[in-house]
Design a protein around this motif. Structure first.
Motif, PDB file in Angstrom:
ATOM      1  N   GLY A 235       5.160  22.614 -33.429  1.00  0.00           N
ATOM      2  CA  GLY A 235       6.153  21.726 -32.085  1.00  0.00           C
ATOM      3  C   GLY A 235       6.128  21.978 -31.242  1.00  0.00           C
ATOM      4  N   SER A 236       5.028  23.361 -30.851  1.00  0.00           N
ATOM      5  CA  SER A 236       4.678  23.819 -29.658  1.00  0.00           C
ATOM      6  C   SER A 236       3.529  23.596 -28.764  1.00  0.00           C
ATOM      7  N   GLY A 237       3.358  22.772 -30.003  1.00  0.00           N
ATOM      8  CA  GLY A 237       1.545  22.686 -29.355  1.00  0.00           C
ATOM      9  C   GLY A 237       0.557  23.180 -30.298  1.00  0.00           C
ATOM     10  N   GLY A 238       1.092  23.786 -30.699  1.00  0.00           N
ATOM     11  CA  GLY A 238      -0.569  24.651 -32.203  1.00  0.00           C
ATOM     12  C   GLY A 238       0.221  24.280 -33.301  1.00  0.00           C
ATOM     13  N   THR A 239      -0.606  24.736 -34.198  1.00  0.00           N
ATOM     14  CA  THR A 239      -0.462  24.903 -35.127  1.00  0.00           C
ATOM     15  C   THR A 239       0.114  25.535 -36.551  1.00  0.00           C
ATOM     16  N   ALA A 240       0.915  24.475 -37.111  1.00  0.00           N
ATOM     17  CA  ALA A 240       1.555  26.110 -38.210  1.00  0.00           C
ATOM     18  C   ALA A 240       0.654  26.868 -39.337  1.00  0.00           C
ATOM     19  N   ALA A 241      -0.159  25.630 -39.999  1.00  0.00           N
ATOM     20  CA  ALA A 241      -1.668  26.403 -40.817  1.00  0.00           C
ATOM     21  C   ALA A 241      -2.336  25.192 -40.614  1.00  0.00           C
ATOM     22  N   PRO A 242      -3.340  25.847 -41.635  1.00  0.00           N
ATOM     23  CA  PRO A 242      -5.240  24.919 -40.890  1.00  0.00           C
ATOM     24  C   PRO A 242      -4.416  23.852 -41.565  1.00  0.00           C
ATOM     25  N   GLY A 243      -5.415  22.347 -41.361  1.00  0.00           N
ATOM     26  CA  GLY A 243      -5.259  21.703 -42.316  1.00  0.00           C
ATOM     27  C   GLY A 243      -5.265  21.680 -43.720  1.00  0.00           C
ATOM     28  N   PRO A 244      -5.725  20.568 -44.289  1.00  0.00           N
ATOM     29  CA  PRO A 244      -6.790  20.602 -46.021  1.00  0.00           C
ATOM     30  C   PRO A 244      -8.348  20.698 -45.224  1.00  0.00           C
ATOM     31  N   GLY A 245      -9.299  21.403 -46.395  1.00  0.00           N
ATOM     32  CA  GLY A 245     -10.813  21.677 -46.079  1.00  0.00           C
ATOM     33  C   GLY A 245     -11.757  20.193 -45.777  1.00  0.00           C
ATOM     34  N   LEU A 246     -11.778  20.744 -45.032  1.00  0.00           N
ATOM     35  CA  LEU A 246     -12.874  19.101 -44.342  1.00  0.00           C
ATOM     36  C   LEU A 246     -13.833  19.391 -45.140  1.00  0.00           C
ATOM     37  N   ALA A 247     -14.560  20.160 -45.775  1.00  0.00           N
ATOM     38  CA  ALA A 247     -15.971  19.725 -46.866  1.00  0.00           C
ATOM     39  C   ALA A 247     -15.106  18.609 -47.781  1.00  0.00           C
ATOM     40  N   ARG A 248     -14.515  18.153 -47.681  1.00  0.00           N
ATOM     41  CA  ARG A 248     -13.909  17.011 -49.148  1.00  0.00           C
ATOM     42  C   ARG A 248     -14.850  15.757 -48.265  1.00  0.00           C
ATOM     43  N   LEU A 249     -14.689  16.064 -46.845  1.00  0.00           N
ATOM     44  CA  LEU A 249     -15.848  14.571 -46.202  1.00  0.00           C
ATOM     45  C   LEU A 249     -16.185  15.299 -45.265  1.00  0.00           C
ATOM     46  N   ALA A 250     -17.593  16.072 -45.851  1.00  0.00           N
ATOM     47  CA  ALA A 250     -18.406  16.366 -46.000  1.00  0.00           C
ATOM     48  C   ALA A 250     -19.997  14.585 -45.803  1.00  0.00           C
ATOM     49  N   GLU A 251     -19.490  13.901 -46.837  1.00  0.00           N
ATOM     50  CA  GLU A 251     -20.728  12.760 -47.230  1.00  0.00           C
ATOM     51  C   GLU A 251     -20.085  11.886 -46.337  1.00  0.00           C
ATOM     52  N   GLU A 252     -18.889  11.764 -45.761  1.00  0.00           N
ATOM     53  CA  GLU A 252     -17.829  10.442 -44.477  1.00  0.00           C
ATOM     54  C   GLU A 252     -18.748  10.667 -43.059  1.00  0.00           C
ATOM     55  N   ASP A 253     -18.904   9.227 -42.667  1.00  0.00           N
ATOM     56  CA  ASP A 253     -19.366   8.271 -41.135  1.00  0.00           C
ATOM     57  C   ASP A 253     -18.370   9.246 -40.500  1.00  0.00           C
ATOM     58  N   TRP A 254     -18.773   9.674 -39.349  1.00  0.00           N
ATOM     59  CA  TRP A 254     -17.700  10.219 -38.648  1.00  0.00           C
ATOM     60  C   TRP A 254     -17.547   9.593 -36.867  1.00  0.00           C
ATOM     61  N   VAL A 255     -16.679   9.547 -36.451  1.00  0.00           N
ATOM     62  CA  VAL A 255     -17.000   9.240 -35.121  1.00  0.00           C
ATOM     63  C   VAL A 255     -15.959  10.487 -34.574  1.00  0.00           C
ATOM     64  N   VAL A 256     -16.996  10.647 -33.296  1.00  0.00           N
ATOM     65  CA  VAL A 256     -16.767  11.146 -31.655  1.00  0.00           C
ATOM     66  C   VAL A 256     -16.993  10.588 -30.680  1.00  0.00           C
ATOM     67  N   GLY A 257     -16.076  11.083 -30.083  1.00  0.00           N
ATOM     68  CA  GLY A 257     -15.645  10.835 -28.361  1.00  0.00           C
ATOM     69  C   GLY A 257     -16.452  11.649 -27.371  1.00  0.00           C
ATOM     70  N   CYS A 258     -15.573  12.345 -25.892  1.00  0.00           N
ATOM     71  CA  CYS A 258     -16.580  13.232 -25.350  1.00  0.00           C
ATOM     72  C   CYS A 258     -16.848  14.424 -25.518  1.00  0.00           C
ATOM     73  N   GLU A 259     -18.068  14.530 -24.548  1.00  0.00           N
ATOM     74  CA  GLU A 259     -18.685  15.829 -25.198  1.00  0.00           C
ATOM     75  C   GLU A 259     -17.354  16.972 -25.437  1.00  0.00           C
ATOM     76  N   ARG A 260     -16.567  17.064 -25.411  1.00  0.00           N
ATOM     77  CA  ARG A 260     -15.266  18.358 -25.044  1.00  0.00           C
ATOM     78  C   ARG A 260     -15.599  18.026 -26.640  1.00  0.00           C
ATOM     79  N   CYS A 261     -14.951  16.964 -26.629  1.00  0.00           N
ATOM     80  CA  CYS A 261     -13.665  16.509 -28.069  1.00  0.00           C
ATOM     81  C   CYS A 261     -14.662  16.437 -29.227  1.00  0.00           C
ATOM     82  N   ARG A 262     -16.478  16.272 -28.558  1.00  0.00           N
ATOM     83  CA  ARG A 262     -17.323  16.293 -30.273  1.00  0.00           C
ATOM     84  C   ARG A 262     -17.666  17.464 -30.182  1.00  0.00           C
ATOM     85  N   ALA A 263     -17.731  18.472 -29.208  1.00  0.00           N
ATOM     86  CA  ALA A 263     -17.744  20.073 -30.031  1.00  0.00           C
ATOM     87  C   ALA A 263     -17.092  20.646 -30.718  1.00  0.00           C
ATOM     88  N   HIS A 264     -15.417  19.773 -30.516  1.00  0.00           N
ATOM     89  CA  HIS A 264     -14.808  20.870 -30.735  1.00  0.00           C
ATOM     90  C   HIS A 264     -14.675  20.559 -32.557  1.00  0.00           C
TER      91      HIS A 264
END
Length: 317
Positions: free
Chosen positions: A202-231
């Motif tokens: 509720g303050s802008g941070g995260t209380a716990a990490p989300g589910p593992g992204l490794a399960r999305l390794a075969e997905e196509d991804w959409v990315v944005g600006c240079e800084r968001c893409r780097a993240h």
């Protein structure tokens, strides 16, 4: 050095030609040329290379232009301070803001300012953080709203950074994606438009990490600006894979439409989803956060209009 001639030189450098600068200043071309020659004599160096296509800055010219930009910014602040002191009770603030802030935070701030200080005029320019900081350095804006991921970036000499908090980054998926079905969260955006979901503090941070992204390794991804893409790339790298980037867009409406039609998955900051939420996407929290800040020149907050804007930014951010 004559300050007026310095500002004339700045106008010529920015306009790209003596004739264009003369039109902007409402002067004759010979008059502008005369002031330029006098300025060059006073500094003892050629500042401009004149040609049929316009003017080109010399090395001394480039150095002096940076100083001229600083002088112009200081004169603008002095004008605003004098206007307040002489009871004109008006003020002008030039604000540059990145797109999601321009769509969410800035309108709320401007609405409050209009009620509390109807004579303050805010001029908004939409710009990504690097462009906003360049406008600030050039003296073309008074405040630059920026964001960053990870450690707080260094601030240029003569500027200061006012932290405005953090916002969480959310994983955005098509509505019926199996990754959503396998989690406990309902993946909805809060009814207040803030984008709070289970898993954020509720303050802008995260209380716990989300589910593992490794399960999305075969997905196509959409990315944005240079800084968001780097993240996004960093988070996927931490999960052990390099994402297959299929689409790139700075427009969060476009990004969500692509995701809604099953053409990829993405990470978006909360404000992007508060500004526009596609009805056929789902979100999951816990994928990092980004820092928000207002950057301004040293002393700019002594200008009453700028100080009022900054107070509302702090209050609402």
């Amino acid at each position: 050095m004559d300050a007026r001639r310095l500002l004339i030189f700045r106008e010529v450098a920015r306009a790209g030609s003596i004739s264009a600068a003369a039109r902007a200043l409402g002067w004759t071309q010979p008059a502008v040329s005369q002031h330029l020659r006098a300025l060059e004599r006073s500094v003892g160096a050629a500042l401009l290379l004149r040609g049929a296509g316009g003017v080109e800055l010399t090395e001394p010219g480039r150095v002096l232009l940076a100083r001229a930009d600083a002088v112009a910014a200081q004169l603008h602040m002095a004008t605003e301070e004098m206007a307040e002191l002489t009871a004109l009770r008006r003020g002008r603030v030039r604000l540059a803001a990145y797109p999601s802030a321009a769509a969410t935070l800035v309108p709320a701030v401007l609405a409050r300012l209009r009620t509390a200080h109807p004579d303050i005029d805010v001029e908004l320019t939409e710009a990504e953080p690097p462009e906003a900081l360049a406008l600030l350095a050039a003296g073309d804006v008074d405040v630059a709203l920026t964001f960053s991921y990870g450690p707080e970036p260094e601030t240029a000499p003569g500027q200061r950074r006012l932290p405005l908090g953090e916002e969480p980054v959310l994983l955005v998926l098509p509505e019926e994606h199996p990754f959503v079905a396998s989690t406990d969260t309902d993946g909805t955006i809060g009814t207040d438009g803030t984008g709070e979901t289970e898993g954020t503090d509720g303050s802008g941070g995260t209380a716990a990490p989300g589910p593992g992204l490794a399960r999305l390794a075969e997905e196509d991804w959409v990315v944005g600006c240079e800084r968001c893409r780097a993240h996004t790339l960093q988070r996927c790298d931490e999960a052990g894979f390099r994402p297959r980037v299929r689409h790139v867009s700075d427009d969060y409406v476009v990004v969500q439409n692509l995701v809604a039609l099953g053409l990829g998955v993405t990470l978006l900051p909360r404000s992007a989803l508060a500004a526009y939420r596609h009805p056929r996407v789902r979100t999951l929290p816990g994928y990092g956060s980004r820092r928000l800040a207002a950057v301004l020149r040293d002393g700019a907050d002594s200008v009453p209009a700028t100080a009022s804007l900054l107070r509302e930014l702090v209050r609402l951010a």
